[in-house]
Scaffold this active site. Structure first.
Site, PDB file in Angstrom:
ATOM      1  N   GLU A 242       7.442 -13.963  -7.990  1.00  0.00           N
ATOM      2  CA  GLU A 242       6.290 -14.664  -9.025  1.00  0.00           C
ATOM      3  C   GLU A 242       4.753 -13.481  -8.689  1.00  0.00           C
ATOM      4  OE1 GLU A 242       2.938 -14.464 -10.337  1.00  0.00           O
ATOM      5  OE2 GLU A 242       2.227 -16.810  -8.409  1.00  0.00           O
TER       6      GLU A 242
ATOM      7  N   GLU B 166      -2.544  -4.611 -14.461  1.00  0.00           N
ATOM      8  CA  GLU B 166      -3.604  -5.520 -13.770  1.00  0.00           C
ATOM      9  C   GLU B 166      -4.724  -5.101 -13.119  1.00  0.00           C
ATOM     10  OE1 GLU B 166      -1.996  -9.858 -12.211  1.00  0.00           O
ATOM     11  OE2 GLU B 166      -1.056  -7.537 -11.262  1.00  0.00           O
TER      12      GLU B 166
END
Length: 503
Positions: free
Chosen positions: A270, A401
């Protein structure tokens, strides 16, 4: 915007920072020093001061932890217990977490800079409920009976996959611990957990509670240390059967490479995100502005599904910015123990500097600084909530990000344009769709390539709902029954039917 970054925790006088009880590795049911004797400092991001010296585990310590987990899996009681017995022990574990909520919440607040009151009402109770959720599944793990086309009868067994390595991030140390440990325990696995070096305190406390609950020695081991040593040793270990990792895409690649070049162990990854929130003209501006603000700034923006790309349809774009300006002025950056704070400090100096460098990139590349953009005065790693407008899809702040309190606002015209631009990213973790038009909602939800789509809401997490990404946000799922299945191996068993005319 109010700023209360005094960094000393004195704003909530009834909260007493506890004495740090557990600082050593937890291996085979005991707290032990690292083989090397090395330690590292865990830092309070409110003021940059040392909280405690933590044992620094390395390859030799991982070897010892894996040896204990292997013995517990191959010869110990845990994988062989009836599911109902595992359930009882896990329920006791969850009860002990609830009984120690105050202390655990305080540990995450001082270690990660998380808001104490949210840890107390959300993170720690949520961790306990996740353990209970999977405890309830421990005695409901079943295979299938197979109607085979040849002269055979068959069935499948769902068995624990073996020794699992869990590498967990620093932004939600308690909830991530429970999300990974809970289903692995329910499945009957044994495990080695490496918490992030920034936030080791609560994981060690959970190990202590697990022992009190009756989880046998060797089943749950915690090795604190650094990713490039302890984490790498877990990923490449020949006697670990599966690795579950949550963290950056860059490190996820390394985990996958190490797993592939060792014993070809399966991995669940993840990873990073750059999630879009699409706001259409018919949406309630006041409501969606609040959702966008929370979707970006919650947990200081240190959340992989942060809605850091806000796409607003041109008909309400100006109205949205006016409302956004009003709301962000009331956003309080302050000590995480102050109940009036909305945002605490970033987790450490490295992350603090990284976020500030992205803000500088935004300004240099021509985005308009609509709000914030500066560090807060005083001690600690506090940054103002920052909003950019006039952002183009090619800018660094639109593509990478940031993992901090930074929002980029974009304007769009049509549904087709919104979908295309929302998908123009290497990530695919989550997306928000804000509209009262069911046709638009359904079209966009089916068109965006992301693992979670939230319509007229955001951060809609639930223990029943699987969570994971598309593209470079990884693969595999946590939570829900999908979160349990990855810790189970499927074995097919066949028996010939000797009186069959086909033989």
């Amino acid at each position: 915007m109010a700023v209360q970054s005094n960094g000393n925790g004195s704003s909530d006088s009834h909260v007493k920072v506890p004495q740090i009880k557990f600082t050593k590795l937890f291996i085979n049911g005991e707290f032990v020093d690292s083989v090397s004797g090395k330690t590292f400092e865990t830092i309070d991001p409110r003021n940059g001061e040392v909280i405690a010296e933590i044992a620094e585990g390395g390859k030799e310590d991982v070897d010892l932890a894996v040896k204990a987990a292997r013995e517990a899996f191959d010869h110990g009681p845990w994988p062989r217990l009836p599911g109902s017995e595992r359930r009882k022990i896990m329920m006791k574990f969850a009860d002990l977490i609830d009984e120690n909520t105050q202390e655990l919440a305080t540990l995450d607040a001082i270690d990660a800079g998380k808001l104490f009151y949210l840890c107390k009402i959300m993170d720690i109770p949520g961790a306990a409920e996740t353990i209970r959720y999977y405890a309830g599944a421990a005695d409901k793990i079943h295979g299938e009976t197979l109607k085979m086309s040849t002269a055979l009868q068959g069935y499948t067994l769902h068995e624990p996959i073996g020794v699992v390595g869990h590498i967990i991030p620093w932004n939600f140390p308690s909830q991530m611990f429970a999300m990974k440990v809970g289903p692995a325990l329910a499945a009957g696995c044994t495990m080695v957990v490496k918490p992030a070096e920034q936030t080791p305190l609560s994981a060690l406390y959970y190990a202590h509670l697990a022992k009190l609950a009756g989880i046998p020695d060797g089943v749950l081991n915690v090795v604190t240390g650094f990713g490039q040593t302890a984490g790498a040793a877990i990923s490449s270990h020949m006697d670990i059967d599966m690795v579950s990792f949550t963290g950056s895409t860059e490190v996820g690649r390394l985990v996958m490479q190490a797993a592939a070049t060792s014993n070809l162990k399966p991995v669940c990854l993840e990873l990073g995100g750059k999630s879009p929130i699409l706001i259409f003209d018919d949406a309630d501006v006041d409501k969606v502005t609040e959702l966008a603000l929370q979707g970006t700034l919650f947990n200081k923006g240190e959340i992989c599904v942060a809605g850091s790309r806000i796409f607003v349809q041109e008909g309400i774009y100006d109205k949205f910015l006016i409302k956004l300006k009003q709301k962000v002025k009331n956003w309080v950056v302050g000590d995480p123990f102050d109940p009036t704070s909305h945002q605490g400090p970033q987790v450490d100096k490295k992350q603090y500097d990284r976020i500030l460098s992205y803000i500088e990139h935004g300004k240099k590349e021509g985005a308009t600084l609509f709000h914030g953009g500066k560090p807060c005065d005083g001690k600690g790693y506090y940054i103002e909530p920052t909003i950019f407008t006039d952002v183009t899809d090619e800018m660094t702040i639109a593509k990478e990000e940031i993992f901090g309190p930074v929002m980029s606002v974009f304007k769009f015209k049509t549904v087709e344009e919104a979908i295309k631009r929302a998908n123009a990213t290497k990530y695919g973790l989550a997306a928000g769709v804000m509209t009262n038009n069911i046709n638009i909602a359904n079209t966009v939800a089916r068109s965006i390539r992301a693992g979670a789509i939230w319509i007229n809401c955001y951060f809609a997490f639930d223990r029943d709902s699987p969570y994971g990404g598309y593209k470079m946000s990884g693969f595999g799922r946590d939570m829900g029954m999908d979160g349990l299945k990855k810790y189970l191996a499927v074995k097919a068993v066949a028996t010939p039917i000797y009186n069959s005319p086909w033989l």
